[in-house]
Design an enzyme around this catalytic site. Structure first.
Site, PDB file in Angstrom:
ATOM      1  N   ASP D 396       0.811  -1.222   0.000  1.00 62.37           N
ATOM      2  CA  ASP D 396       0.000   0.000   0.000  1.00 62.37           C
ATOM      3  C   ASP D 396       0.838   1.262   0.000  1.00 62.37           C
ATOM      4  O   ASP D 396       0.461   2.257  -0.635  1.00 62.37           O
ATOM      5  CB  ASP D 396      -0.902   0.029   1.247  1.00 62.37           C
TER       6      ASP D 396
HETATM    7  N1  NAP Z   1       1.634   1.802  10.201  1.00 59.92           N
HETATM    8  C1  NAP Z   1       0.436   1.930  10.708  1.00 59.92           C
HETATM    9  O1  NAP Z   1       0.206   2.701  11.648  1.00 59.92           O
HETATM   10  C2  NAP Z   1      -0.668   1.128  10.174  1.00 59.92           C
HETATM   11  C3  NAP Z   1      -1.559   0.509  11.029  1.00 59.92           C
HETATM   12  C4  NAP Z   1      -2.614  -0.229  10.487  1.00 59.92           C
HETATM   13  C5  NAP Z   1      -2.740  -0.298   9.131  1.00 59.92           C
HETATM   14  N2  NAP Z   1      -1.841   0.309   8.351  1.00 59.92           N
HETATM   15  C6  NAP Z   1      -1.967   0.161   6.951  1.00 59.92           C
HETATM   16  O2  NAP Z   1      -1.102  -0.921   6.611  1.00 59.92           O
HETATM   17  C7  NAP Z   1      -0.612  -0.704   5.312  1.00 59.92           C
HETATM   18  C8  NAP Z   1       0.870  -0.687   5.397  1.00 59.92           C
HETATM   19  O3  NAP Z   1       1.396  -0.792   4.130  1.00 59.92           O
HETATM   20  P1  NAP Z   1       2.565  -1.787   3.802  1.00 59.92           P
HETATM   21  O4  NAP Z   1       2.928  -1.450   2.414  1.00 59.92           O
HETATM   22  O5  NAP Z   1       3.596  -1.746   4.848  1.00 59.92           O
HETATM   23  O6  NAP Z   1       1.936  -3.206   3.939  1.00 59.92           O
HETATM   24  P2  NAP Z   1       0.785  -3.875   3.066  1.00 59.92           P
HETATM   25  O7  NAP Z   1       0.206  -2.917   2.130  1.00 59.92           O
HETATM   26  O8  NAP Z   1      -0.108  -4.532   4.044  1.00 59.92           O
HETATM   27  O9  NAP Z   1       1.558  -4.896   2.228  1.00 59.92           O
HETATM   28  C9  NAP Z   1       2.282  -5.911   2.844  1.00 59.92           C
HETATM   29  C10 NAP Z   1       2.827  -6.777   1.740  1.00 59.92           C
HETATM   30  O10 NAP Z   1       3.756  -7.657   2.296  1.00 59.92           O
HETATM   31  C11 NAP Z   1       3.621  -8.903   1.669  1.00 59.92           C
HETATM   32  N3  NAP Z   1       4.009  -9.918   2.613  1.00 59.92           N
HETATM   33  C12 NAP Z   1       3.357 -10.357   3.695  1.00 59.92           C
HETATM   34  N4  NAP Z   1       4.051 -11.294   4.308  1.00 59.92           N
HETATM   35  C13 NAP Z   1       5.197 -11.461   3.639  1.00 59.92           C
HETATM   36  C14 NAP Z   1       6.341 -12.301   3.786  1.00 59.92           C
HETATM   37  N5  NAP Z   1       6.430 -13.161   4.833  1.00 59.92           N
HETATM   38  N6  NAP Z   1       7.329 -12.197   2.897  1.00 59.92           N
HETATM   39  C15 NAP Z   1       7.221 -11.335   1.849  1.00 59.92           C
HETATM   40  N7  NAP Z   1       6.179 -10.544   1.646  1.00 59.92           N
HETATM   41  C16 NAP Z   1       5.169 -10.595   2.532  1.00 59.92           C
HETATM   42  C17 NAP Z   1       2.179  -9.011   1.276  1.00 59.92           C
HETATM   43  O11 NAP Z   1       2.044  -9.654   0.030  1.00 59.92           O
HETATM   44  P3  NAP Z   1       1.918 -11.235  -0.055  1.00 59.92           P
HETATM   45  O12 NAP Z   1       0.807 -11.605   0.845  1.00 59.92           O
HETATM   46  O13 NAP Z   1       1.701 -11.437  -1.487  1.00 59.92           O
HETATM   47  O14 NAP Z   1       3.245 -11.757   0.421  1.00 59.92           O
HETATM   48  C18 NAP Z   1       1.756  -7.561   1.085  1.00 59.92           C
HETATM   49  O15 NAP Z   1       1.713  -7.180  -0.262  1.00 59.92           O
HETATM   50  C19 NAP Z   1      -1.193   0.604   4.833  1.00 59.92           C
HETATM   51  O16 NAP Z   1      -2.384   0.389   4.183  1.00 59.92           O
HETATM   52  C20 NAP Z   1      -1.465   1.297   6.141  1.00 59.92           C
HETATM   53  O17 NAP Z   1      -2.436   2.312   6.028  1.00 59.92           O
HETATM   54  C21 NAP Z   1      -0.789   1.010   8.850  1.00 59.92           C
END
Ligand code: NAP
Ligand code: NAP
Lengths: 96, 469, 96, 469
Positions: D396
């Site tokens: 994301d």
């Molecule tokens: N930081 C905060 O405060 C917070 C709190 C809650 C929500 N959020 C939200 O969380 C999101 C964060 O974005 P992000 O880009 O860090 O994470 P993300 O959008 O959730 O993407 C995580 C990616 O990691 C991959 N993944 C998961 N496990 C893995 C593994 N063991 N090895 C390799 N790849 C793996 C997943 O794809 P696969 O499944 O294909 O592997 C996924 O595409 C945002 O939408 C944000 O708004 C943030």
């Protein structure tokens, strides 16, 4: 008001005072000092209260003196601070 | 008006004061902040006419209007007539002493309020109330007399140098002991006489406390006395049972304390040393007499030529610029140099002038753009690449003694290191030293050129000479 | 404590809370949230007070539940915050 | 212990909490700040065993020890046995949900305290006390049930996407109306039944309130509920006549509110939109299904070669790095590249992972030096000169949809603009979308290469391939 309330208010106000001022730049030291100075002119309120309470001429005289001094402090303080700060806006340029 | 509503309005005024201090801490919101503070003060003053909290012990409410209403309004009018014109008409150079004076009268008012309330309460006063009264009287009187002395020093009604007399420290210690003693007397014996004695001793202590403070430390002392006055207002608030006074006073006390520390840091002074100067300083030999040593003095044309061939010039303004009211002329000079492609910056020392930010205020008055004003930390490393540093009515803030002469009154203060520039020009009227009263070796440096005369007159001549080139 | 004292304390504490936190960098958002979270676990004090006041079994049962929950909040909150922050010190380098 | 001493110690604990928040706002003092907070909490808890303020109306003091002392100590022990190991053993990736849970139980505790005190006071309660009780019960229950739902979302016990059902907004509005109605009922009728109804309705409202919140907004909601719980504690403080609770609760309420706003800003969300999502969002078509479109996938060797010939590489870590616990491996890779003279930086998105600062914590654990961590604003302008952006388990936070697709759940969030780099490498396990459940067009971009597999395993392979080159 009970003692603990007064102490709590005091302690919290100390923190507010500290926090609010703690990061001021040296440019503003003088206006800030002058503004704070004007604020304590609010002792005028206290002076008015004691003038109202006064029962003897001595008391009244002293409290009227306090009113005069406090008014000078308060009104003069805000006016002089405003004058200082007025000059800070100079940025916009333009003639004097 | 009900007690609760009255108290709530008082609290609202307190919030105004918080917002005022908050606003005053940021350049953009400073002016609005001050107006919010004035608003809070106005509200607080108006509302007290509609309701008066019963004093200390007595809980009877009373009917409006206030007793002595006419007298009260008259006294306010007198205060306005004195205060407003003074604040309106004062010149920029005299603002610091005016602030000192306003602070002093505030302290005096707090002390008077405490005395009247004490007389009024008589034997009904609780011990806590008596203690707070004593505190207010002592600190208010110290603030009053101390501020008057700082006023006189700044207004040069007396010497700006530390006044230290033999045995002075014992006199001060004795006065302090007497103040403490009569405080105990007031608390234990009650009555009017002890209080009068206490007030008199406190006034004396205020004078003795400020006399030995060196001129350079005066603004720190004003700030400290300002914080003190805040605390007396808070103490009065306790006695008068006014939350507003407690909050407002404490705010000023706390912010004033921080501000004092910040100012002392900006001037490179230790707060402790400043306050206990009387106990640590030794009477100094007068060093303020101009010596008969050769200096290189120049004409406006010499200065104009130096400037004309410079690539970078740093203008260092000081108190003399304010005295001469030469801010517009200096801007003219800077603009002229800029139009000739010379790189020009103003090097602003935090305590140049007689109040922190004095130079900023002054140059802002002449509409000098902010981005030409460089703070000390910024400009110091650039003197190496500077062809000419032109020091206009400044002295202490460029005096190398602050770095080289331990024990001199400004030792330890960070300075503008103009001596690293290829040429230094001083515009001043004589060889007299600056505020701190100490000799400036830089004036005798071979790379220094002196242009004697009032800063405004000299600058005007330099400008026309430079135009003619 | 009278109403005006409570309100004053509230208002001042609001300012303290605002000021203290207003300039925190996003790196510390989570530990700060977690730390603040632990602080409100001090409701444990309230839970103990009502447990002491309890006259019926229902009251006692509910207040004991409150004590359990509040303890979890308070102690767990501080421990977890500390664990997070422990990792921030990593700067010094050295092997894990 | 006298009332005054007890109160003073309570105030000291309050000051500890202020210092704790102050400390927590600066990286250097954060840990000490937390310890000061724990100290304050410990003092406050210990001292309550020595003196119990008389509740609300009754002014009789009572003798020690506390009633039900054994039960109280037992309950504390139970709390410790549950809380400490949970906090000790939780993995970094699960901390956010633990914080949510802790917050929820705090809200629950506040609600229970209010209920018990209400039962206890019975008909002696003043109207003000009843109103504060109602407030505490409502907000405490909302915080409790809301936090449980956020916990379930983060723990992926339920979908992380907004749960929006037809007519949902009417159900929510109706529940809110019912909560308000029964609040009035409690205040007017008093008694246990209305209070139970109120609590039940509030719990329901908490659930309904959080369900429609999109996963990305969950941390904002936790923070908001945290602030709410603080306010309930302050309200309990009023009812229980405890200055400490008033101060501590208000502090958390105020700082929590600011923090919520700051977090919302960092994520580019509007607080209003987040909270009233239920009223504005429309049920969305599921977009989370991976499409069948061609992508360019590569081998660890391909990745190693790309890296080997790069001059500048930016590593973009995300939630997947935390899942795979690959922080040490990524550091190994970075060190290896550095030793080959490649310019390496980590691009840290403020909300990468599942809590703000998650990546900083994670990489700090692997002792990655601070100066290699670049914030979003810093690193975004440099992608133009970057040869390879290697995105490890992030999705994301690099999804261009945030800039291009109005109406998508992350629209408006600032992203790391990796698409400006010459090459983009994604390390992920599948084509599944990230937390927000939306497709990432960048995966299909011709300059993107995908390396499928667990991040740690993939990285290990890349490291050995790079070493072999
Ligand atoms: N930081 C905060 O405060 C917070 C709190 C809650 C929500 N959020 C939200 O969380 C999101 C964060 O974005 P992000 O880009 O860090 O994470 P993300 O959008 O959730 O993407 C995580 C990616 O990691 C991959 N993944 C998961 N496990 C893995 C593994 N063991 N090895 C390799 N790849 C793996 C997943 O794809 P696969 O499944 O294909 O592997 C996924 O595409 C945002 O939408 C944000 O708004 C943030
Ligand atoms: N900023 C503050 O908050 C503050 C407050 C109080 C004290 N101080 C102290 O004040 C000093 C400030 O240093 P500074 O360098 O700005 O001032 P300074 O050391 O007082 O020097 C001022 C110089 O200006 C010259 N001058 C006076 N009137 C002049 C005129 N009309 N035309 C030309 N020159 C004139 C004086 O020399 P001539 O008499 O020979 O002309 C003097 O050398 C420091 O010691 C500081 O600690 C500062």
């Amino acid at each position: 008001m009970d003692a603990i309330a007064v102490i709590s208010i005091f302690v919290l106000a100390v923190f507010v005072g500290f926090e609010v001022v703690s990061k001021v730049s040296s440019t503003l030291h003088t206006p800030l000092m002058s503004g704070a100075n004007a604020i304590h002119g609010v002792i005028l309120v206290g002076a008015i209260i004691v003038a109202d309470h006064s029962k003897t001429n001595l008391e009244l005289g002293l409290s009227l003196a306090a009113i005069v001094l406090a008014t000078i402090n308060m009104v003069g303080g805000f006016v002089v601070t405003d004058r200082m700060l007025e000059m800070f806006k100079g940025k916009k340029g333009g003639s004097k | 008006m009900s007690q609760t509503l009255y108290d709530l309005i008082g609290l609202a005024a307190g919030v105004c004061f918080i917002l005022a201090l908050k606003g005053l801490s940021h350049p953009k919101s400073a002016r609005r902040g001050n107006l919010i503070g004035a608003l809070g003060a106005t509200i607080a003053t108006l509302v007290v006419f509609l309701y008066v909290t019963p004093s200390g012990e007595s809980t009877e409410s009373h009917s409006l209007p206030l007793h002595n209403l006419g007298w009260i309004l008259g006294a306010i009018a007198v205060g306005l007539i004195i205060g407003v014109p003074a604040a309106r008409k004062v010149q920029m150079t005299q603002m610091p002493q005016l602030v000192a004076l306003f602070n002093g009268v505030g302290g005096g008012a707090a002390a008077l309020v405490a005395i009247v309330e004490y007389l009024n309460l008589g034997s009904t006063a609780t011990t806590a109330e008596v203690i707070f009264t004593v505190f207010t009287v002592v600190v208010g009187c110290v603030s009053f007399s101390g501020s008057i002395i700082t006023f006189m020093k700044l207004q040069e009604l007396m010497t700006t140098r530390p006044v230290i007399f033999p045995g002075g420290r014992f006199v001060i210690a004795a006065t302090l002991a007497a103040v403490l003693g009569s405080s105990v007397w007031v608390v234990s014996a009650l009555g009017t006489t002890p209080l009068v004695v206490l007030a008199a001793l406190s006034l004396a202590f205020g004078i003795l406390f400020v006399l030995p403070v060196g001129g350079a430390d005066v603004p720190i002392v004003i700030s400290l006395l300002n914080a003190f006055t805040g605390l007396t207002v808070a103490a009065s608030g306790y006695v008068l049972n006014s939350t507003l006074l407690i909050i407002a006073g404490t705010l000023v006390g706390a912010s004033g304390t921080i501000l004092t520390r910040l100012m002392a840091e900006a001037m490179g002074r230790s707060l402790f040393g400043t306050l206990f100067g009387a106990f640590t300083a030794k009477p100094q030999a007068a060093t303020g007499v101009a010596e008969e040593r050769p200096v290189r003095s120049g004409s406006p044309d010499d200065v104009a030529i130096l400037l004309n061939y410079a690539r970078r010039v740093v203008i260092v303004p000081g108190f003399g610029l304010a005295v001469a009211q030469a801010q517009h002329t200096v801007r003219e000079l800077a603009d002229l140099m800029l139009s000739k492609g010379i790189d020009v910056a103003y090097g602003i020392h935090p305590v140049a002038g007689r109040m922190p930010g004095h130079m900023n205020v002054l140059l802002a008055e002449a509409n000098v753009p902010y981005d030409q004003l460089a703070e000390m930390e910024e400009v110091n490393p650039t003197f190496g690449q500077t062809d000419v540093a032109i020091v206009i009515g400044a002295n202490d803030v460029v005096n190398p003694a602050a770095q080289t002469t331990p024990g001199c009154p400004i030792y330890g203060m960070p300075i503008l290191e103009v001596s690293h520039a290829a040429n230094v020009i001083f515009l001043k009227r004589s060889m007299r030293p600056g505020f701190a009263g100490i000799e400036n070796e830089l004036l005798y440096d071979p790379k220094t050129m002196l242009l004697f005369g009032d800063a405004k007159a000299s600058l005007t001549k330099v400008v026309s000479a430079l135009k003619a080139l």
